[in-house]
Design an enzyme around this catalytic site. Structure first.
Site, mmCIF file in Angstrom:
data_model
loop_
_atom_site.group_PDB
_atom_site.id
_atom_site.type_symbol
_atom_site.label_atom_id
_atom_site.label_comp_id
_atom_site.label_asym_id
_atom_site.label_seq_id
_atom_site.Cartn_x
_atom_site.Cartn_y
_atom_site.Cartn_z
ATOM 1 N N ARG A 172 0.837 -1.203 0.000
ATOM 2 C CA ARG A 172 0.000 0.000 0.000
ATOM 3 C C ARG A 172 0.872 1.253 0.000
ATOM 4 N NH1 ARG A 172 -4.497 0.657 4.566
ATOM 5 N NH2 ARG A 172 -2.658 0.961 5.867
ATOM 6 N N LYS B 192 -2.684 6.465 1.653
ATOM 7 C CA LYS B 192 -2.523 6.866 3.051
ATOM 8 C C LYS B 192 -1.545 8.038 3.163
ATOM 9 C CE LYS B 192 -2.857 4.547 7.473
ATOM 10 N NZ LYS B 192 -4.201 5.042 7.761
ATOM 11 N N GLU C 74 -16.034 6.626 4.797
ATOM 12 C CA GLU C 74 -15.351 6.038 5.948
ATOM 13 C C GLU C 74 -15.336 7.036 7.084
ATOM 14 O OE1 GLU C 74 -11.420 5.948 3.545
ATOM 15 O OE2 GLU C 74 -10.787 6.131 5.624
HETATM 16 C C1 COI Z 1 -4.405 2.893 11.525
HETATM 17 O O1 COI Z 1 -5.404 2.257 11.815
HETATM 18 O O2 COI Z 1 -3.274 2.407 11.576
HETATM 19 C C2 COI Z 1 -4.494 4.265 11.122
HETATM 20 O O3 COI Z 1 -3.751 4.679 10.308
HETATM 21 C C3 COI Z 1 -5.446 5.121 11.793
HETATM 22 C C4 COI Z 1 -4.759 6.315 12.343
HETATM 23 C C5 COI Z 1 -5.217 7.512 11.613
HETATM 24 C C6 COI Z 1 -4.908 6.415 13.784
#
Ligand code: COI
Length: 388
Positions: free
Chosen positions: A132, A234, A270
């Site tokens: 990812r 991400k 989401e």
């Molecule tokens: C994760 O679940 O690892 C995330 O990236 C969420 C994060 C924004 C706390």
């Protein structure tokens, strides 16, 4: 120029040197740092006493500085090299680093669990995070570490911080890989240098509710993502824009915000930190990932696991009407794992859902976490052993 000069001098001197100078910052070899507690720009060594004082029974999702982090650099040739552990601490960046000025950055999140019996740790699907990150890097015009480099860095980080992995059943070591445009750039363009950093911290439950169900608020003004944007990768840039809506919802007693699509304003996407699922008549549905939804590793795992145990799972458009009629709603994510939702509020109306022992949500939570913690045989080959 300066960076290249520093890097080439480091290349020849590295084996003898105790300090690795990268981009003007100082990173120390973790193996040598104990004799150099006055290390430049780094937090002082963390003592065993600090670790001994950890309240493992009350871990939330807050940062506990740990011992070491992993750092690897890449300049114009596109290859990451010389990855090393160094003491966990501040990193130095040029004020004109691409990540600071233009948001050229990505992050990942994954967890390591201490084995309940015997020694060692289990990582959950680290290669999924590595892949990812590669997809996100392409979108953000960044080079990315190879899958093997990513996995190696994560394993090294876990081993170097093994005393911070919570006892089995109390939590996990949350691992946060970052990919940053660390090189200096003034015009809008890709940075000339990139830094991959992996740090880790012990965590328990993400929401302050602990294991209890959460209450979500549907946001209809602010959108998290738009078609053609970066909602499906991400990037760090996806998170600050949701803070305003999230803080406003929290001040009204909600746990998090659920975002709608920005075109029709009626399809669920989401929450700020996790994916969403609904259950209706035993059928599980989740918004399909079309570039505006993060393809979560836990989301993918829950879809696979649900199908494996015989549930029908549909990745589709999920509307507000579907939500009104759902029996159960739950969120998934590395941080939130599988969190039951007890209510969703939309334009002043609150819809309530079944939670508790006899729910699909609970069954899936149990099935997933038993694999993650090594309490059942991992027939799907998802976990990676790290031997102590
Ligand atoms: C994760 O679940 O690892 C995330 O990236 C969420 C994060 C924004 C706390």
């Amino acid at each position: 120029m300066m960076l290249r000069r520093i890097l080439s001098s480091v290349d020849s001197q590295f084996l003898n040197a105790l300090k690795l100078q990268l981009g003007g910052s100082s990173y120390l070899s973790s193996r040598s740092v104990s004799s150099l507690p006055e290390a430049v720009g780094l937090d002082s060594d963390r003592s065993d006493e600090e670790n001994g004082e950890m309240d493992w029974d009350n871990l939330g999702f807050a940062l506990t500085p740990t011992d070491d982090m992993y750092v690897m650099k890449c300049s114009r040739n596109g290859y990451f090299t010389h990855g090393k552990l160094s003491r966990y601490g501040n990193i130095e960046l040029s004020p004109s680093a691409g990540v600071l000025n233009y948001g050229q950055g990505l992050f990942e999140g994954l967890k390591a669990y201490r084995r309940a019996k015997g020694s060692g740790f289990l990582l959950f699907r680290p290669k999924e995070n590595a892949k990812r990150m590669q997809v996100g890097a392409e979108r953000m015009c960044m080079p990315a570490p190879s899958v093997d480099q990513f996995a190696h860095a994560v394993e090294q980080t876990v081993l170097a911080n093994k005393r911070w992995v919570p006892p089995s059943g109390k939590g996990s070591l949350y691992i946060r890989p970052l990919l940053l445009g660390s090189g200096a750039i003034l015009g809008v363009a890709p940075a000339p240098e990139y830094t991959f950093v992996v740090y880790a911290t012990p965590v328990g439950t993400y929401f302050k509710e602990g294991m209890a169900p959460i209450n979500l608020l549907i946001e209809h003004v602010t959108h998290r993502a738009s078609p053609g944007g970066t909602g499906g990768v991400k990037t760090i840039a996806n998170y600050a824009p949701v803070l305003q809506a999230q803080m406003s919802a929290k001040s009204r007693g909600f746990s998090d915000v659920l975002y709608l699509d920005s075109v029709n304003k009626r399809y669920l996407e989401e929450a700020s930190s996790c994916n969403l699922f609904i259950v209706k008549g035993g059928v599980i549905s989740t918004p399909y990932s079309n570039g505006t939804i993060l393809p979560g590793v836990t989301r993918k795992s829950i879809i696979e696991l649900s199908r494996n145990v015989g549930y029908q799972v549909s990745e589709r458009l999920v509307s507000i009407d579907d939500l009104r009629e759902a029996d159960e709603v739950f969120c998934t994510g590395t941080a939130v794992v599988v969190t039951p939702v007890s209510s969703v509020t939309y334009q002043g109306h609150s819809y309530r859902y079944k939670t508790g022992e006899e729910t699909v949500t609970k069954k899936l939570y149990e099935a997933l976490t038993k694999i993650q913690m090594g309490l059942v045989e991992d027939k799907l080959g998802w976990t990676v052993n790290i031997n102590d």
